[in-house]
Enzyme design. Structure first.
Site, short mmCIF file in Angstrom:
data_model
loop_
_atom_site.label_atom_id
_atom_site.label_comp_id
_atom_site.label_asym_id
_atom_site.label_seq_id
_atom_site.Cartn_x
_atom_site.Cartn_y
_atom_site.Cartn_z
N TYR A 170 11.11 -7.57 -3.80
CA TYR A 170 9.95 -6.75 -3.45
C TYR A 170 9.16 -6.41 -4.71
O TYR A 170 7.93 -6.61 -4.77
CB TYR A 170 10.41 -5.48 -2.73
N SER A 228 3.34 -1.04 -6.62
CA SER A 228 4.45 -0.12 -6.35
C SER A 228 5.12 0.34 -7.64
O SER A 228 5.15 -0.40 -8.63
CB SER A 228 5.48 -0.85 -5.48
N1 LIG Z 1 5.28 4.12 1.30
C1 LIG Z 1 5.64 4.00 0.03
O1 LIG Z 1 6.41 4.81 -0.51
C2 LIG Z 1 5.09 2.88 -0.82
C3 LIG Z 1 5.42 2.88 -2.19
C4 LIG Z 1 4.95 1.85 -2.98
C5 LIG Z 1 4.12 0.88 -2.44
N2 LIG Z 1 3.83 0.89 -1.12
C6 LIG Z 1 2.97 -0.17 -0.59
O2 LIG Z 1 1.89 0.42 0.12
C7 LIG Z 1 1.49 -0.43 1.20
C8 LIG Z 1 1.51 0.35 2.50
O3 LIG Z 1 2.85 0.84 2.69
P1 LIG Z 1 3.28 1.72 3.92
O4 LIG Z 1 4.29 2.68 3.44
O5 LIG Z 1 2.07 2.19 4.66
O6 LIG Z 1 4.05 0.60 4.77
P2 LIG Z 1 3.96 0.20 6.30
O7 LIG Z 1 5.01 -0.82 6.52
O8 LIG Z 1 3.95 1.41 7.16
O9 LIG Z 1 2.52 -0.47 6.38
C9 LIG Z 1 2.27 -1.84 6.15
C10 LIG Z 1 1.56 -2.39 7.39
O10 LIG Z 1 1.24 -3.75 7.10
C11 LIG Z 1 1.51 -4.51 8.26
N3 LIG Z 1 1.80 -5.86 7.79
C12 LIG Z 1 2.90 -6.30 7.13
N4 LIG Z 1 2.79 -7.60 6.86
C13 LIG Z 1 1.59 -7.99 7.37
C14 LIG Z 1 0.90 -9.23 7.41
N5 LIG Z 1 1.44 -10.34 6.90
N6 LIG Z 1 -0.32 -9.28 8.00
C15 LIG Z 1 -0.88 -8.16 8.54
N7 LIG Z 1 -0.26 -6.97 8.54
C16 LIG Z 1 0.96 -6.89 7.94
C17 LIG Z 1 2.69 -3.85 8.94
O11 LIG Z 1 2.71 -4.12 10.33
C18 LIG Z 1 2.45 -2.38 8.63
O12 LIG Z 1 1.78 -1.73 9.68
C19 LIG Z 1 2.44 -1.62 1.16
O13 LIG Z 1 1.83 -2.64 0.43
C20 LIG Z 1 3.64 -1.10 0.41
O14 LIG Z 1 4.35 -2.14 -0.23
C21 LIG Z 1 4.28 1.88 -0.29
#
Ligand SMILES: NC(=O)c1ccc[n+]([C@@H]2O[C@H](COP(=O)([O-])OP(=O)(O)OC[C@H]3O[C@@H](n4cnc5c(N)ncnc54)[C@H](O)[C@@H]3O)[C@@H](O)[C@H]2O)c1
Length: 377
Positions: free
Chosen positions: A191, A166
């Site tokens: 985080y 991130s």
């Molecule tokens: N969206 C953003 O702006 C952004 C920015 C930087 C990093 N990220 C990273 O990208 C990845 C995806 O983010 P996103 O925006 O799609 O988030 P999101 O929350 O929509 O997707 C994450 C998914 O992982 C699942 N999950 C969480 N913990 C879990 C576990 N222990 N076992 C199985 N499933 C689990 C959740 O149910 C969710 O559906 C994450 O790692 C997030 O930290 C996202």
């Protein structure tokens, strides 16, 4: 080609699975191959037919019905593409026995770990969720990758682990744009600390066990069916209810927004080309390890972002023409865990994969507003 996507019901994960099913990966494979060399040439045919396993625990950090909606879109797409196989498992990456058994049975060639507890603010009140999913869960994935190398031939184990890091790892860094060469030792949220730890863990596993890993630092990803905890979505919900939106740091924040399709394209290009394995002069592996930023490279001031959002919400018919925005905006101080600026130097991604994000904030917010109108009516 067996691909495991964790967090597959999440915002980015679901979009990735949809695009993989579309066959776009086969096209990209040849682009990346043509761009850079021959790594996957021998396997070109296998990209045309993918076995995709999605894993997600469907937690209720935000409205789980959105996750069910995304899973329905994936199931419909999978039916249109019988050349691929797709399976979903509801389960937790913090459950070591489950992760081990899935790796044993499915034998993934590529693993994309997107499952995590996301969100900066939530980590201030709910640290446990971050330790479970982001630390323990990620460790389980790394261990399963390590053990995959010792399964029976002809399977040769995981060839590439791609995982979500991130932009938050840059913390309060003031030098912009943020480069992967910058020091990132000053996280301002748990985080961010878990994401930086993932990079350190991955480096260690790449070095010790020669597992090719690539960490992707995403910058504020947005789009249709995105995350309701993020500003563009939360603002929309509030404005629609006639509530006031809070603009932090009195609007003096800049965010490098990245449309979800750009993120997905970046992930797929990266998936298709793992860092090469090689041996150092000591005979031990040089870690096949890489980190990239994926961000638009054009940070927007928060007030400009809110203006564009409101224009697009009106144009899509989510809000009425005469909506009084000024009456629903409140400028407030900075809050803990937040950073004033994010700004990606994504030149390495362009150099190594011939790609840079191209969708403008206005275009992206237009897609979001139209989807919102259709989904919520
Ligand atoms: N969206 C953003 O702006 C952004 C920015 C930087 C990093 N990220 C990273 O990208 C990845 C995806 O983010 P996103 O925006 O799609 O988030 P999101 O929350 O929509 O997707 C994450 C998914 O992982 C699942 N999950 C969480 N913990 C879990 C576990 N222990 N076992 C199985 N499933 C689990 C959740 O149910 C969710 O559906 C994450 O790692 C997030 O930290 C996202």
């Amino acid at each position: 080609m067996n691909i495991l996507v964790t967090g597959s019901a999440g915002f980015i994960g679901a979009n990735l699975v949809l695009r993989l099913l579309d066959g776009h990966f086969a096209e990209l494979q040849s682009i990346v191959h043509g761009f850079d060399g021959s790594q996957y040439a021998a396997q070109a045919a296998t990209f045309a037919s993918l076995n995709i396993l999605g894993l997600d625990n469907l937690n209720d950090y935000y409205d789980p019905s959105l996750k069910q909606y995304r899973l329905r879109l994936i199931e419909a797409k999978a039916k249109e593409h019988p050349e691929h196989s797709y399976r979903f498992v509801k389960g937790d990456i913090a459950d070591k026995a489950l992760v081990d058994s899935l790796f044993e049975e499915f034998k993934p060639d590529i693993v994309v770990n997107l499952a995590a507890q996301a969100g900066v603010r939530y980590s201030i009140e709910n640290p446990d969720a971050y330790i479970n999913s982001n630390m323990l869960g990620f460790y389980n994935i790394l261990e399963a990758c390590r053990h995959s190398m010792h399964q029976e031939s002809p399977y040769t184990g995981v060839q590439h682990l791609v995982y979500a890091s991130s932009s938050s790892v840059y913390g309060g860094n003031t030098k912009v744009p943020f480069s992967t060469d910058d020091r990132v030792d000053n996280p301002v949220s748990l985080y961010a600390a878990t994401k930086k730890s993932n990079e350190l863990f991955a480096h260690c596993y790449s070095k010790l066990y020669d597992i090719p890993t690539t960490g992707l630092r995403f910058f504020t990803v947005y789009g249709p069916a995105g995350r309701p905890d993020m500003a563009y979505f939360g603002f929309t919900n509030k404005l629609l209810k006639g509530e006031t939106i809070k603009i932090f740091n009195y609007g003096n924040c800049r965010r490098d927004f990245t449309y979800v399709d750009d993120i997905v394209e970046g992930i797929m290009r990266v998936m298709a080309k793992a860092p090469a394995r090689s041996k150092g002069s000591d005979g031990l592996p040089v870690p096949p390890y890489a980190i990239y930023n994926i961000g638009g490279g054009q940070p927007e001031n928060l007030l400009d972002f809110v203006n564009i959002l409101q224009e697009e919400l009106v144009a899509a018919g989510v809000l009425p023409q005469d909506f009084d925005f000024e009456a629903h905006k409140q400028l407030v101080p900075m809050q803990p865990g937040d950073v004033p600026t994010t700004y990606a130097d994504a030149s390495a991604l362009e150099r190594d994969f011939g790609f840079k994000p191209r969708i403008t904030l206005r275009e992206g917010l237009r897609q979001f507003a139209r989807w919102y109108k259709e989904y919520y009516g």
